[in-house]
Design a protein around this motif. Sequence first.
Motif, PDB file in Angstrom:
ATOM      1  N   CYS A 460      -7.204  -6.228  -3.804  1.00  0.00           N
ATOM      2  CA  CYS A 460      -8.023  -5.503  -2.831  1.00  0.00           C
ATOM      3  C   CYS A 460      -7.566  -4.051  -2.709  1.00  0.00           C
ATOM      4  CB  CYS A 460      -7.957  -6.199  -1.472  1.00  0.00           C
ATOM      5  SG  CYS A 460      -8.654  -7.868  -1.467  1.00  0.00           S
ATOM      6  N   VAL A 461      -6.256  -3.820  -2.752  1.00  0.00           N
ATOM      7  CA  VAL A 461      -5.741  -2.451  -2.688  1.00  0.00           C
ATOM      8  C   VAL A 461      -6.238  -1.651  -3.888  1.00  0.00           C
ATOM      9  CG1 VAL A 461      -3.637  -1.070  -2.886  1.00  0.00           C
ATOM     10  CG2 VAL A 461      -3.741  -2.952  -1.261  1.00  0.00           C
ATOM     11  N   ARG A 462      -6.271  -2.266  -5.049  1.00  0.00           N
ATOM     12  CA  ARG A 462      -6.761  -1.568  -6.237  1.00  0.00           C
ATOM     13  C   ARG A 462      -8.212  -1.155  -6.055  1.00  0.00           C
ATOM     14  NH1 ARG A 462      -4.071  -5.951  -9.088  1.00  0.00           N
ATOM     15  NH2 ARG A 462      -2.034  -5.249  -9.866  1.00  0.00           N
ATOM     16  N   ILE A 463      -9.015  -2.004  -5.416  1.00  0.00           N
ATOM     17  CA  ILE A 463     -10.417  -1.666  -5.166  1.00  0.00           C
ATOM     18  C   ILE A 463     -10.504  -0.472  -4.227  1.00  0.00           C
ATOM     19  CG2 ILE A 463     -12.544  -2.488  -4.081  1.00  0.00           C
ATOM     20  CD1 ILE A 463     -11.851  -5.289  -5.128  1.00  0.00           C
ATOM     21  N   VAL A 464      -9.671  -0.458  -3.184  1.00  0.00           N
ATOM     22  CA  VAL A 464      -9.672   0.663  -2.245  1.00  0.00           C
ATOM     23  C   VAL A 464      -9.276   1.953  -2.954  1.00  0.00           C
ATOM     24  CG1 VAL A 464      -8.579   1.617  -0.175  1.00  0.00           C
ATOM     25  CG2 VAL A 464      -9.234  -0.790  -0.243  1.00  0.00           C
ATOM     26  N   VAL A 465      -8.286   1.881  -3.825  1.00  0.00           N
ATOM     27  CA  VAL A 465      -7.848   3.073  -4.550  1.00  0.00           C
ATOM     28  C   VAL A 465      -8.955   3.564  -5.471  1.00  0.00           C
ATOM     29  CG1 VAL A 465      -6.201   3.955  -6.240  1.00  0.00           C
ATOM     30  CG2 VAL A 465      -5.410   2.474  -4.389  1.00  0.00           C
ATOM     31  N   GLU A 466      -9.674   2.646  -6.123  1.00  0.00           N
ATOM     32  CA  GLU A 466     -10.792   3.054  -6.967  1.00  0.00           C
ATOM     33  C   GLU A 466     -11.868   3.764  -6.154  1.00  0.00           C
ATOM     34  OE1 GLU A 466     -12.206  -0.441  -8.852  1.00  0.00           O
ATOM     35  OE2 GLU A 466     -10.421  -0.730 -10.113  1.00  0.00           O
ATOM     36  N   GLU A 467     -12.091   3.314  -4.930  1.00  0.00           N
ATOM     37  CA  GLU A 467     -13.144   3.867  -4.083  1.00  0.00           C
ATOM     38  C   GLU A 467     -12.740   5.192  -3.448  1.00  0.00           C
ATOM     39  OE1 GLU A 467     -16.766   4.204  -2.030  1.00  0.00           O
ATOM     40  OE2 GLU A 467     -16.161   2.885  -3.682  1.00  0.00           O
ATOM     41  N   PHE A 468     -11.485   5.303  -3.022  1.00  0.00           N
ATOM     42  CA  PHE A 468     -11.050   6.473  -2.253  1.00  0.00           C
ATOM     43  C   PHE A 468      -9.986   7.312  -2.940  1.00  0.00           C
ATOM     44  CE2 PHE A 468     -12.438   3.306   0.859  1.00  0.00           C
ATOM     45  CZ  PHE A 468     -13.298   4.045   1.654  1.00  0.00           C
ATOM     46  N   GLY A 469      -9.408   6.809  -4.035  1.00  0.00           N
ATOM     47  CA  GLY A 469      -8.242   7.481  -4.608  1.00  0.00           C
ATOM     48  C   GLY A 469      -8.526   8.840  -5.191  1.00  0.00           C
ATOM     49  N   THR A 470      -9.772   9.095  -5.638  1.00  0.00           N
ATOM     50  CA  THR A 470     -10.086  10.379  -6.259  1.00  0.00           C
ATOM     51  C   THR A 470     -10.708  11.368  -5.288  1.00  0.00           C
ATOM     52  OG1 THR A 470     -12.254   9.531  -6.943  1.00  0.00           O
ATOM     53  CG2 THR A 470     -10.423   9.300  -8.506  1.00  0.00           C
ATOM     54  N   ALA A 471     -10.862  10.992  -4.025  1.00  0.00           N
ATOM     55  CA  ALA A 471     -11.486  11.890  -3.045  1.00  0.00           C
ATOM     56  C   ALA A 471     -10.578  13.067  -2.740  1.00  0.00           C
ATOM     57  CB  ALA A 471     -11.790  11.120  -1.753  1.00  0.00           C
ATOM     58  N   GLU A 472     -11.190  14.248  -2.548  1.00  0.00           N
ATOM     59  CA  GLU A 472     -10.430  15.446  -2.190  1.00  0.00           C
ATOM     60  C   GLU A 472     -10.214  15.451  -0.682  1.00  0.00           C
ATOM     61  OE1 GLU A 472      -8.958  17.803  -4.029  1.00  0.00           O
ATOM     62  OE2 GLU A 472      -9.440  16.543  -5.746  1.00  0.00           O
ATOM     63  N   ARG A 473      -9.248  14.664  -0.251  1.00  0.00           N
ATOM     64  CA  ARG A 473      -8.976  14.551   1.192  1.00  0.00           C
ATOM     65  C   ARG A 473      -8.186  15.756   1.683  1.00  0.00           C
ATOM     66  NH1 ARG A 473      -8.302   9.709  -0.965  1.00  0.00           N
ATOM     67  NH2 ARG A 473      -6.159  10.245  -1.478  1.00  0.00           N
ATOM     68  N   GLU A 474      -8.483  16.188   2.920  1.00  0.00           N
ATOM     69  CA  GLU A 474      -7.695  17.233   3.548  1.00  0.00           C
ATOM     70  C   GLU A 474      -6.387  16.677   4.112  1.00  0.00           C
ATOM     71  OE1 GLU A 474     -10.804  16.620   4.161  1.00  0.00           O
ATOM     72  OE2 GLU A 474     -11.996  18.431   3.792  1.00  0.00           O
ATOM     73  N   ASP A 475      -6.325  15.346   4.308  1.00  0.00           N
ATOM     74  CA  ASP A 475      -5.142  14.717   4.875  1.00  0.00           C
ATOM     75  C   ASP A 475      -4.763  13.527   4.005  1.00  0.00           C
ATOM     76  OD1 ASP A 475      -3.081  14.304   6.584  1.00  0.00           O
ATOM     77  OD2 ASP A 475      -4.279  13.630   8.293  1.00  0.00           O
ATOM     78  N   ASP A 476      -3.506  13.104   4.097  1.00  0.00           N
ATOM     79  CA  ASP A 476      -3.114  11.907   3.369  1.00  0.00           C
ATOM     80  C   ASP A 476      -3.593  10.678   4.137  1.00  0.00           C
ATOM     81  OD1 ASP A 476      -1.427  12.252   5.477  1.00  0.00           O
ATOM     82  OD2 ASP A 476       0.419  12.203   4.333  1.00  0.00           O
ATOM     83  N   ALA A 477      -3.500   9.514   3.507  1.00  0.00           N
ATOM     84  CA  ALA A 477      -4.019   8.291   4.125  1.00  0.00           C
ATOM     85  C   ALA A 477      -3.145   7.117   3.719  1.00  0.00           C
ATOM     86  CB  ALA A 477      -5.469   8.051   3.713  1.00  0.00           C
ATOM     87  N   CYS A 478      -3.201   6.066   4.549  1.00  0.00           N
ATOM     88  CA  CYS A 478      -2.476   4.830   4.267  1.00  0.00           C
ATOM     89  C   CYS A 478      -3.409   3.642   4.489  1.00  0.00           C
ATOM     90  CB  CYS A 478      -1.255   4.687   5.186  1.00  0.00           C
ATOM     91  SG  CYS A 478       0.048   5.888   4.891  1.00  0.00           S
ATOM     92  N   VAL A 479      -3.199   2.607   3.696  1.00  0.00           N
ATOM     93  CA  VAL A 479      -3.965   1.386   3.869  1.00  0.00           C
ATOM     94  C   VAL A 479      -3.021   0.196   3.683  1.00  0.00           C
ATOM     95  CG1 VAL A 479      -4.664   1.345   1.438  1.00  0.00           C
ATOM     96  CG2 VAL A 479      -6.014   0.101   3.126  1.00  0.00           C
ATOM     97  N   LEU A 480      -3.193  -0.825   4.545  1.00  0.00           N
ATOM     98  CA  LEU A 480      -2.406  -2.060   4.466  1.00  0.00           C
ATOM     99  C   LEU A 480      -3.392  -3.215   4.505  1.00  0.00           C
ATOM    100  CD1 LEU A 480       0.395  -3.504   4.504  1.00  0.00           C
ATOM    101  CD2 LEU A 480       0.225  -3.487   6.995  1.00  0.00           C
ATOM    102  N   ILE A 481      -3.302  -4.104   3.545  1.00  0.00           N
ATOM    103  CA  ILE A 481      -4.234  -5.230   3.455  1.00  0.00           C
ATOM    104  C   ILE A 481      -3.436  -6.520   3.512  1.00  0.00           C
ATOM    105  CG2 ILE A 481      -5.912  -6.415   1.988  1.00  0.00           C
ATOM    106  CD1 ILE A 481      -6.811  -3.742   0.945  1.00  0.00           C
ATOM    107  N   ALA A 482      -3.922  -7.457   4.349  1.00  0.00           N
ATOM    108  CA  ALA A 482      -3.261  -8.759   4.530  1.00  0.00           C
ATOM    109  C   ALA A 482      -4.287  -9.872   4.323  1.00  0.00           C
ATOM    110  CB  ALA A 482      -2.635  -8.860   5.912  1.00  0.00           C
ATOM    111  N   ARG A 483      -3.963 -10.835   3.474  1.00  0.00           N
ATOM    112  CA  ARG A 483      -4.825 -11.994   3.249  1.00  0.00           C
ATOM    113  C   ARG A 483      -4.141 -13.234   3.842  1.00  0.00           C
ATOM    114  NH1 ARG A 483      -8.936 -13.488  -0.187  1.00  0.00           N
ATOM    115  NH2 ARG A 483      -8.820 -11.520  -1.345  1.00  0.00           N
ATOM    116  N   VAL A 484      -4.871 -13.951   4.672  1.00  0.00           N
ATOM    117  CA  VAL A 484      -4.337 -15.142   5.331  1.00  0.00           C
ATOM    118  C   VAL A 484      -4.344 -16.314   4.336  1.00  0.00           C
ATOM    119  CG1 VAL A 484      -4.585 -16.770   7.245  1.00  0.00           C
ATOM    120  CG2 VAL A 484      -5.166 -14.343   7.548  1.00  0.00           C
ATOM    121  N   GLY A 485      -3.175 -16.979   4.194  1.00  0.00           N
ATOM    122  CA  GLY A 485      -3.074 -18.093   3.263  1.00  0.00           C
ATOM    123  C   GLY A 485      -3.697 -19.366   3.802  1.00  0.00           C
ATOM    124  N   ASP A 486      -3.834 -20.354   2.907  1.00  0.00           N
ATOM    125  CA  ASP A 486      -4.429 -21.649   3.288  1.00  0.00           C
ATOM    126  C   ASP A 486      -3.464 -22.460   4.149  1.00  0.00           C
ATOM    127  OD1 ASP A 486      -6.662 -20.969   1.852  1.00  0.00           O
ATOM    128  OD2 ASP A 486      -5.894 -21.889  -0.004  1.00  0.00           O
TER     129      ASP A 486
END
Length: 486
Positions: A460-486
Motif C-alpha cells: 500500500c505504501v508503494r501505491i501511495v508513493v506512486e501516486e504522490f511521490g513525484t508531486a512538486e510539494r512545497e512541504d515534506d509529508a509522511c504516511v503510515l499504513i496499518a493493516r489489521v491481521g486476521d
Amino acid sequence: MPSPLFADHSADRPPERETVEALITQARRLRGGLDAVRESTVDTSLATDPQLRWQRALCDLAVHHLDDLGGHLDQLREGLPTESADDLAEAEPPAAPPEPEPHERGSLLRRVGSAEWNLLTDEVSWSDELFAMFGRAPSDGPLTLDELPSLVHPEDQDGLATMVTDCLVDGRPIDGEFRIVRPDETLRTVHMVGEPVLDADGSTACMWAVLRDVSELRRSQQAVRETRDSLHRERQIAQTEHRLAVELQEAVLPPWRGSLRFPHGGPVALDLAGRYLPSGTRDLIGGGWYDALQLPDGTTLMSVGDLTGHGVTATSGMAMVLGALRGMAVAGHRPGPLMGFVNQLLDTAAQPALGSAVCGRFDPAARTLEWAQAGHPAPLLFRGGTGRALDPPEGVLLGATSGASYTQHTEQLEPGDLLVLHTDGLVPRRAQGVDATHEGAERLLALAPRFAGTRSAQDCVRIVVEEFGTAEREDDACVLIARVGD
C-alpha cells in the motif's frame, strides 16, 4: 504542515541569460570602438600636446572600466564564483565608507582632473576639476610634488612616493591609487595615471598626470565584495544546518524498512509500513514524522505529525515531541491526555512551535483503535474496497492554546481493515489550509480499489508513493499504513 503565517511573496527574479549575453556583446563592441579611438591618439606629438595626453589618459581609464564591466558581466552570466575555505574564514570586512556627498555624484568629467609638474621651471598647473577634487580653492594655488603628500592619507604616502620616484628617475608610467584627506576631513580615493616627459637629452623635464576620483566606484566594489562574502557565509551556514537536519531526522525516524509486524514472535495482529516523502525542494527538511511502537501491555502506539518550520529547529522540535509521545505512551497515558501533555510541552518550550498530530493506540485483543488528534487530518479507514475518514474528536493545534484539552474516540476494527495516517503535505499547495488537506484525503480515498488488491502494508505504501511521490510539494509529508491481521 504549513505555518499559519504562510503567505505567498513574489521572489526577485534573476536577470534573463539572453539579456546578460546582449549586454556582454554591447560591452565588447564598445571595447573595440574604444581601441580604435586609442589608436587614433597615437601621435609623435603626444608628449608635448596636453590635449592629446588628456584624451589618451581618458581612453586608458575607459579601457580599465570597460574591462571591469566585462568581467562583472561574465560573473553575472556564470554565477557566483567559488571561494576557498580560507577566503570564507577571513575576518569580517571593514565597515563601508560613508555614502558620497551629493557633489560627488557628478558626471565623469567633473570627477577627473589633470596636473603637470615642470621640473625645469618648478611651474605647476592644475585643472579646475583637480582643485575641486582636492577641496582646494584655485586661489590657494596647486601643490608641488613635495607638498602633495600633505593631503595624502598617511598609510598611502609611501606608495605615492614610490610611484613618483619611479616615474621621475626610471621613466616608468604612473598607474596607481591613493587616498586623500580633504581640508573638510572627508576621505576620497584617487586613481592617478601619468608619464614623464623627456627633454632632448633624455632627462625628465616634467611629469603630467590625470587623476580621477574613484571613491564611489571603490565603494560599489567594496559593497559587491561584502555582499558576495556574506552570501558565501550564508550558504555555508545553510549547508551545515541542512546536513544537521538530515542527520537528526534520520536518527529519529523509524529505522525499519519494509513492513513491521506486531506483536513480535506471535500471530500478526498489525502489519505496518511508513514512508517519508521529501518536499519538491529537497533543501527544506521539515518537522514531519511517523512512528509505531509496541507498548508493554501489548498494544501498539501509532502516530503521525508535523511541526511548522524547516531546518534544525523543526527537526529538533520533532525529536523532542516524538520522544515525549513514546515516553508518555510507555508510561500508560491514553491518546487524549497524551495530546494535552504534548501541547503543554510545546507551549512552554524554549523555542515555541505549532504542530499537528494524530495518535492512536491499537488493542489487538479487542481490535479497537483509541485515538486523538490535534488539528490534524483524520485517519482514513479502508474496508471492503471503499474508504472513509474517521469522525475526528475535538483537538486544536499543538502549542496554540495553553491548557487545551483533547478528547478521544474509539473505533472498532475488523480483520483486513486498512488504516492510513498521513500529514497534510502530500499534495502541492495549490489551495491553502482545509482545501489542500481535503484534496489529499480525496486522492487517498480514490486508491481504495488498488489497496483492496494488496497483500501487505508495504504494498500500500508503494501505491501511495506512486501516486504522490513525484508531486512538486512545497512541504515534506509522511504516511503510515496499518493493516489489521486476521
